[in-house]
Write an enzyme that holds these catalytic residues in place. Structure first.
Site, short mmCIF file in Angstrom:
data_model
loop_
_atom_site.label_atom_id
_atom_site.label_comp_id
_atom_site.label_asym_id
_atom_site.label_seq_id
_atom_site.Cartn_x
_atom_site.Cartn_y
_atom_site.Cartn_z
N SER A 81 1.78 4.56 2.87
CA SER A 81 1.88 3.12 3.07
C SER A 81 2.31 2.81 4.52
O SER A 81 1.60 3.18 5.45
CB SER A 81 2.84 2.52 2.05
OG SER A 81 2.72 1.14 1.98
N TYR A 82 3.47 2.15 4.71
CA TYR A 82 3.92 1.86 6.07
C TYR A 82 3.99 3.14 6.88
O TYR A 82 3.57 3.20 8.03
CB TYR A 82 5.29 1.17 6.04
CG TYR A 82 5.72 0.58 7.35
CD1 TYR A 82 6.11 1.39 8.43
CD2 TYR A 82 5.75 -0.80 7.54
CE1 TYR A 82 6.50 0.85 9.64
CE2 TYR A 82 6.16 -1.35 8.75
CZ TYR A 82 6.53 -0.53 9.79
OH TYR A 82 6.92 -1.08 10.99
N ASP A 100 -4.81 1.15 -6.07
CA ASP A 100 -3.88 0.92 -4.98
C ASP A 100 -4.31 -0.30 -4.18
O ASP A 100 -5.50 -0.53 -3.98
CB ASP A 100 -3.83 2.15 -4.06
CG ASP A 100 -3.00 1.91 -2.82
OD1 ASP A 100 -1.93 1.28 -2.94
OD2 ASP A 100 -3.43 2.33 -1.73
N HIS A 123 -0.24 2.00 -6.17
CA HIS A 123 0.46 2.31 -4.92
C HIS A 123 1.61 3.28 -5.15
O HIS A 123 1.86 4.16 -4.32
CB HIS A 123 0.97 1.03 -4.29
CG HIS A 123 1.32 1.16 -2.85
ND1 HIS A 123 0.38 1.40 -1.87
CD2 HIS A 123 2.51 1.10 -2.20
CE1 HIS A 123 0.97 1.48 -0.69
NE2 HIS A 123 2.27 1.31 -0.86
N TYR A 181 12.30 2.22 5.37
CA TYR A 181 12.92 1.95 4.08
C TYR A 181 14.25 2.67 3.85
O TYR A 181 14.81 2.62 2.76
CB TYR A 181 11.94 2.31 2.95
CG TYR A 181 10.64 1.58 3.07
CD1 TYR A 181 10.61 0.19 3.20
CD2 TYR A 181 9.43 2.27 3.08
CE1 TYR A 181 9.41 -0.48 3.32
CE2 TYR A 181 8.23 1.60 3.20
CZ TYR A 181 8.22 0.22 3.32
OH TYR A 181 7.03 -0.46 3.44
N TRP A 200 7.99 -8.02 -0.42
CA TRP A 200 8.20 -6.99 0.60
C TRP A 200 9.11 -7.52 1.71
O TRP A 200 10.06 -6.85 2.12
CB TRP A 200 6.86 -6.54 1.19
CG TRP A 200 6.96 -5.37 2.13
CD1 TRP A 200 6.88 -4.05 1.80
CD2 TRP A 200 7.15 -5.42 3.56
NE1 TRP A 200 7.00 -3.26 2.95
CE2 TRP A 200 7.18 -4.08 4.03
CE3 TRP A 200 7.30 -6.46 4.47
CZ2 TRP A 200 7.33 -3.77 5.37
CZ3 TRP A 200 7.47 -6.15 5.82
CH2 TRP A 200 7.49 -4.81 6.26
#
Length: 564
Positions: free
Chosen positions: A113-114, A255, A284, A42, A161
């Site tokens: 997350s990622y 989440d 989230h 990101y 996304w």
């Protein structure tokens, strides 16, 4: 507190020659220091990401911090393919980071997350210098929350996304043509801004026109259908026991990856690994104690944690235990319990020794005639409930454990507009005589029929307060292949929660066939999702009588005996 120097875009060469770049934050005195590494797609210098990571603050507490752009993203070279290279690149980066000047040779990984998943992939590759991981809000099985849920596509996260990640792709693609770059970005942002009214609705959902229109990779649902084996590039489920490391798992009840966090923790404990779990009343990205329509209290936030201190500081104290156990610490952190849960409804943090709770008692609540929900089983002849599901007019997503475009808020939200619809069956209990705690995994068992060859079943659990306001707690979906007109058993996994229904409140259950655009619409035709563009209404029936019951199963925590 230590002073810190920052070295930008430090290159690390991967095994295939591709160069990835990281910013390195070093304390200026003392050392050597344990390393905390995170790898994300990101943009390591994006203001929101930088503020969330707090790398300077971590380094001032005596860690060498490495923040790396993943392959094909921002400052790093290579082609962007979500998930594909994270295991190999993670292994190579851990080894490189451990050898940086000022490192003590021990690496921990952190992030959400990622970049919670990049931790798992690196850990599965087993670099010897990796000593601990702390994944927040990340999944276990990508088919259960990331790509899909119950067989339905996670459209709500997939479309926005993928479009957001497309910005950096287009900047790179048209770097030498400012005019083309500007036009491409304007078109993509236009689709992103209008996603709720346009892109979410486009068909076929399984070969989405918006990704082809912009020539960008999608989150992974479509690729996982074309190449099922490729899903292993981000699958943790079934492999946790391969990771012989301590782990700290942090998640939120609202989440989108709530159940994945719990499943990863449970699997690590079952494998005998040192593992801790923290579950808050969070979404989230929302962790401040107010979510949806509900104020859970300031103590619910990650800044206070029930007066235990900031979550970030608790995490650093945990890392220090595993990465530099002999280091002096001017402000040692209290030992975290094995499990720290926030119990909603009574809005209290509670320490536990395990998950799931062994004292939970699975308790049936039956769907009854007359829109009733009752603990006693139905009688003969209570019949069925029926509705018509039309994919052209789906039930709108209203709160929940989701991560979508900004029009769709996560968390507990007033369900009045959902419950007013004719395509939602609503079953409600009598007012409770005393508090009822539900902590654990919830499932619904429907006896259901449709006149379509395939359809979806959606179940939602709600709390109705003394003012009559109904708010969602958990929900789930299953995509079913059907013989038209035949009643069959359907199991819907609603995932997990920790919630106290207060005395005087009522328990409510919705049964319907859509939750859009969180999940893609079943078109009721049987066409493959990659091709389907035609839809038809379906007539749906839910049985609730003695020989064909429908029920929801709640993990009820018995009230403590007096004096306990």
């Amino acid at each position: 507190m230590l002073d810190v120097t920052i070295e930008h875009d430090v290159p690390a060469t991967m095994r295939d020659g591709v160069i990835l770049r990281a910013d390195v934050y070093r304390p200026t005195t003392g050392g050597p220091w344990p390393v905390l590494l995170t790898r994300l797609p990101y943009g390591k210098n994006t203001p929101m990401i930088a503020a969330m990571l707090g790398a300077v603050g971590i380094a001032r507490h005596g860690f060498l911090v490495v923040v790396q752009d993943t392959r094909g993203r921002f400052a790093s070279d290579g082609e962007w393919e979500p998930w594909t290279f994270e295991m190999e690149d993670g292994y190579d980066t851990v080894r490189w980071a451990a050898a940086l000047q000022g490192s003590n040779g021990s690496v921990g990984m952190f992030g959400a997350s990622y970049f919670g998943n990049t931790q798992w992939m690196a850990a599965l590759a087993k670099p010897p210098e990796l000593k601990a991981i702390s994944p927040r809000v990340t999944w276990s099985e990508p088919e259960d929350g990331l790509f899909a849920r119950g067989g339905a596509a996670e459209l709500g996260i997939t479309v926005p996304w993928s479009l957001m990640q497309g910005v950096d792709i287009l900047l790179r693609r048209h770097a030498n043509d400012p005019m083309a770059q500007g036009q491409a970005l304007m078109t993509l942002i236009g689709d992103l801004d209008a996603v709720a009214n346009t892109a979410y609705w486009e068909l076929p959902a399984g070969h989405h026109p918006v990704f082809e229109r912009h020539g960008i990779p999608e989150l992974g649902f479509e690729r996982s259908r074309r190449e099922p084996e490729w899903s292993a590039s981000c699958r943790v489920a079934g492999r946790q026991a391969e990771v012989d490391l301590p782990s700290l798992h942090t998640g939120g009840w609202y989440d989108i990856f709530c159940q994945g966090t719990l499943d990863n923790f449970t699997a690590m404990r079952a494998a005998g690994r040192p593992a801790k779990l923290i579950m808050g009343p969070w979404s989230h990205i929302g962790t401040m104690g107010y979510l949806g329509d509900v104020n859970f209290g300031t103590a619910a936030s990650t800044e206070l944690m029930g007066f235990r201190g900031r979550l970030a500081d608790l995490e650093l104290g945990w890392f220090r235990q595993w990465l530099a156990p002999d280091a002096d610490d001017d402000a040692p952190q209290p030992e975290l319990p094995p499990v720290l849960l926030f119990v909603m409804g009574i809005n209290q943090w509670r320490e536990e020794q395990q998950w799931p709770l062994v004292r939970a008692v699975d308790t049936d609540l039956f769907l009854r005639a007359g829109d009733r929900l009752a603990f006693d089983a139905p009688e003969v002849g209570e019949g069925t409930g029926a509705f018509t599901y039309d994919p052209a007019d789906p039930v709108p997503t209203t709160g929940g454990a989701l991560l979508m475009s900004n029009e769709f808020l996560p968390g507990p939200v007033d369900q009045a507009r959902v419950e007013a619809r004719p395509d939602v069956l609503v079953y409600t209990s009598d007012p409770l005589a005393e508090n009822l705690e539900v902590t654990g995994r919830i499932k619904a068992y429907l006896t259901a029929a449709t006149d379509a060859p395939t359809t979806d079943w959606v179940v939602r659990l709600c709390d109705v307060d003394t003012q009559g306001i109904s708010r969602n707690i958990v929900d789930g979906i299953v995509r079913a292949v059907a013989t038209p007109g035949e009643f069959t058993g359907q199991v819907i996994d609603l995932w997990s929660t920790s919630y106290v229904f207060r005395a005087g409140h009522r328990i409510r259950v919705h049964v319907t066939s859509s939750n859009f655009p969180r999940w893609d619409r079943n078109l009721n035709t049987g066409e493959p999702i990659e091709q389907g563009t035609r839809s038809r209404p379906a007539r749906q029936e839910i049985a609730h009588h003695a020989t064909q019951p429908s029920r929801i199963v709640l993990p009820v925590i018995p009230a403590p005996a007096e004096g306990q």
